[in-house]
Design a protein around this motif. Structure first.
Motif, PDB file in Angstrom:
ATOM      1  N   ARG A 271       0.800  -1.473   0.016  1.00 18.50           N
ATOM      2  CA  ARG A 271      -0.091   0.034  -0.094  1.00 18.50           C
ATOM      3  C   ARG A 271       0.780   1.265   0.046  1.00 18.50           C
ATOM      4  NH1 ARG A 271      -4.711  -1.038   4.319  1.00 18.50           N
ATOM      5  NH2 ARG A 271      -4.579  -3.287   4.225  1.00 18.50           N
ATOM      6  N   CYS A 272       2.029   1.256  -0.027  1.00 14.66           N
ATOM      7  CA  CYS A 272       3.139   2.386  -0.137  1.00 14.66           C
ATOM      8  C   CYS A 272       2.706   2.955  -1.495  1.00 14.66           C
ATOM      9  CB  CYS A 272       4.489   2.004   0.081  1.00 14.66           C
ATOM     10  SG  CYS A 272       4.801   1.095   1.535  1.00 14.66           S
ATOM     11  N   ARG A 273       3.199   4.387  -1.524  1.00 13.18           N
ATOM     12  CA  ARG A 273       2.906   4.906  -2.870  1.00 13.18           C
ATOM     13  C   ARG A 273       3.744   4.579  -3.892  1.00 13.18           C
ATOM     14  NH1 ARG A 273       3.175  11.416  -2.464  1.00 13.18           N
ATOM     15  NH2 ARG A 273       1.660  10.993  -0.723  1.00 13.18           N
ATOM     16  N   ASP A 276       9.006   0.893  -5.178  1.00 19.51           N
ATOM     17  CA  ASP A 276      10.161   0.475  -4.335  1.00 19.51           C
ATOM     18  C   ASP A 276      10.576   1.196  -3.157  1.00 19.51           C
ATOM     19  OD1 ASP A 276      10.489   3.145  -5.449  1.00 19.51           O
ATOM     20  OD2 ASP A 276      12.306   2.904  -6.471  1.00 19.51           O
ATOM     21  N   CYS A 277       9.483   1.411  -2.268  1.00 15.33           N
ATOM     22  CA  CYS A 277       9.540   1.983  -1.152  1.00 15.33           C
ATOM     23  C   CYS A 277      10.292   1.180  -0.190  1.00 15.33           C
ATOM     24  CB  CYS A 277       8.041   2.258  -0.687  1.00 15.33           C
ATOM     25  SG  CYS A 277       7.895   3.166   1.015  1.00 15.33           S
ATOM     26  N   ARG A 278      11.322   1.989   0.466  1.00  9.63           N
ATOM     27  CA  ARG A 278      12.345   1.409   1.378  1.00  9.63           C
ATOM     28  C   ARG A 278      11.476   1.378   2.839  1.00  9.63           C
ATOM     29  NH1 ARG A 278      16.621  -0.785  -1.109  1.00  9.63           N
ATOM     30  NH2 ARG A 278      17.983  -0.150   0.679  1.00  9.63           N
ATOM     31  N   GLY A 284       4.483   8.786   1.493  1.00 10.41           N
ATOM     32  CA  GLY A 284       3.428   8.095   1.290  1.00 10.41           C
ATOM     33  C   GLY A 284       3.805   6.476   1.721  1.00 10.41           C
ATOM     34  N   CYS A 285       4.645   6.408   2.607  1.00  8.74           N
ATOM     35  CA  CYS A 285       4.958   5.030   2.989  1.00  8.74           C
ATOM     36  C   CYS A 285       3.874   4.591   4.056  1.00  8.74           C
ATOM     37  CB  CYS A 285       6.534   4.826   3.634  1.00  8.74           C
ATOM     38  SG  CYS A 285       6.502   3.195   4.458  1.00  8.74           S
ATOM     39  N   ALA A 286       3.134   3.518   3.446  1.00  9.12           N
ATOM     40  CA  ALA A 286       2.150   2.838   4.537  1.00  9.12           C
ATOM     41  C   ALA A 286       2.599   2.281   5.842  1.00  9.12           C
ATOM     42  CB  ALA A 286       1.233   1.874   3.655  1.00  9.12           C
ATOM     43  N   VAL A 287       3.625   1.726   5.654  1.00  5.59           N
ATOM     44  CA  VAL A 287       4.314   0.908   6.855  1.00  5.59           C
ATOM     45  C   VAL A 287       4.582   2.176   7.760  1.00  5.59           C
ATOM     46  CG1 VAL A 287       6.130  -0.462   7.820  1.00  5.59           C
ATOM     47  CG2 VAL A 287       5.036  -0.808   5.615  1.00  5.59           C
ATOM     48  N   ARG A 288       5.304   3.055   7.514  1.00  4.44           N
ATOM     49  CA  ARG A 288       5.732   4.179   8.367  1.00  4.44           C
ATOM     50  C   ARG A 288       4.377   4.952   8.819  1.00  4.44           C
ATOM     51  NH1 ARG A 288       7.929   7.936   5.395  1.00  4.44           N
ATOM     52  NH2 ARG A 288       5.973   9.407   5.503  1.00  4.44           N
TER      53      ARG A 288
HETATM   54 ZN   LIG Z   1       6.762   1.944   2.544  1.00  2.75          ZN
END
Ligand SMILES: [Zn+2]
Ligand SMILES: Nc1nc2c(ncn2[C@@H]2O[C@H](COP(=O)(O)OP(=O)(O)O)[C@@H](O)[C@H]2O)c(=O)[nH]1
Ligand SMILES: [Mg+2]
Length: 317
Positions: A271-273, A276-278, A284-288
């Motif tokens: 679900r991150c924007r 290749d989100c770290r 837009g990082c869903a985890v953070r």
């Molecule tokens: Zn992310």
């Protein structure tokens, strides 16, 4: 321990003629000895075996087919494994450490100060290798400082990991741990001083006997204590004791594997924007965002960011 003595006599020396090739028997690799493998036969006896060179790495816990050959055994085949734990060896090769392991017990204690970063690293490595893991808090007899460590244990239990609070010294909680291990093949991991050796001794009353038996077979006088060795637990199940072998590094893992190794992240990973989100500073990082909202435990998230930094320093894949 109810180890059976052989009822069927072993092949007498000289009985193996060219005409009668002995038929292979099943065995269990319980240790590496100086010049070969210690294989347990169906009767529970240890047979010293060598291997055919083409077999490659054979690990403690491997089920094998072996034949008698000139008073010794020769491993002919390694049977399919349900899991394999490896560690980096020379020349970028990996060495097998333990096969057919079911569960890793990550041990912490009130003292030395718990290293939860290391715990997360072990757990992520287990997730990556499809091994179950449990968190064991040892030394709960140290009443003064156990509250904090038990609170963090509860966080891991909330994630679905089994948790045990035990004392190798007083015996408290050990029955629950034994029940949790019944029928499974387990291995202990954790920082030095948390009580892994003490727990091993508490769980394996006849360990010394078995070690002596191994030394005799090896003909070395003394079984090297650094060799990983499989012991049978009296209540069923096995424990692989692997002193001095640090097998749970981040080697073989990339950034994605690490994020996947945090099981509470999985619902958010798609679900991150950015694809290749770290999952650190990215927009837009869903985890953070889940960690900021408290849906994901912020302590675990902080440790993920640290481990990711460590991974990048290693320059992995
Ligand atoms: Zn992310
Ligand atoms: N109070 C207390 N001390 C323990 C317990 N288990 C181990 N220890 C002590 O902790 C120290 C380290 O134990 P050890 O088994 O060698 O840890 P390892 O390095 O993880 O193998 C030793 O002094 C043990 O006596 C326990 O349950 N309670
Ligand atoms: Mg030890």
């Amino acid at each position: 321990m109810a180890r059976k003595r052989a009822s069927a006599a072993p092949e007498p020396p000289g009985a193996v003629s060219q005409a009668a090739t002995p038929s292979p028997q099943q065995g269990l690799v319980i240790s590496h000895l100086g010049q070969g493998l210690a294989v347990e036969n169906a009767a529970g006896e240890i047979v010293l075996c060598h291997t055919r060179r083409r077999l490659g790495g054979v690990a403690v816990g491997d089920r094998v087919l072996w034949v008698s050959s000139e008073g010794q055994g020769r491993v002919e085949e390694v049977l399919p494994r349900r899991s394999l734990l490896t560690r980096p060896g020379h020349n970028a090769k990996v060495r097998p450490v333990a096969a057919n392991l079911d569960i890793v017990l990550v041990v912490v204690a009130p003292a030395p100060e718990p290293d939860w970063l290391l715990v997360d690293q072990y757990l992520a490595a287990c997730e990556h290798r499809d091994l179950a893991a449990a968190v064991v808090v040892n030394k709960i007899d140290r009443v003064g400082d156990r509250a904090a460590v038990l609170a963090t244990l509860a966080d891991y239990q909330a994630l679905g990991y089994s948790g045990f609070a035990v004392s190798a010294k007083s015996g408290e909680g050990l029955d629950g741990l034994r029940a949790g291990l019944a029928g499974r093949c387990a291995m202990l991991a954790g920082q030095s001083g948390v009580g892994k050796s003490s727990l091993t001794n508490a769980l394996l009353p006849d360990r010394q006997l078995r070690t002596r038996e191994l030394s005799e077979k090896a003909g070395l006088g003394r079984h090297t204590t650094t060799a990983a060795t499989l012991y049978h637990l009296p209540g069923g199940g096995d424990l692989i004791d692997s002193p001095g072998v640090a097998v749970f590094g981040l080697a073989e893992m990339n950034a994605q594997d690490l994020a996947w190794g945090y099981r509470e992240f999985r619902d958010w990973l798609g679900r991150c924007r950015f694809n290749d989100c770290r999952h650190t500073g990215d927009k837009g990082c869903a985890v953070r965002e889940a960690a900021e909202a408290g849906t994901i435990g912020p302590d675990r998230y902080r440790r993920f960011v640290k481990l990711l930094g460590k991974l990048q320093l290693m320059g992995g894949p």
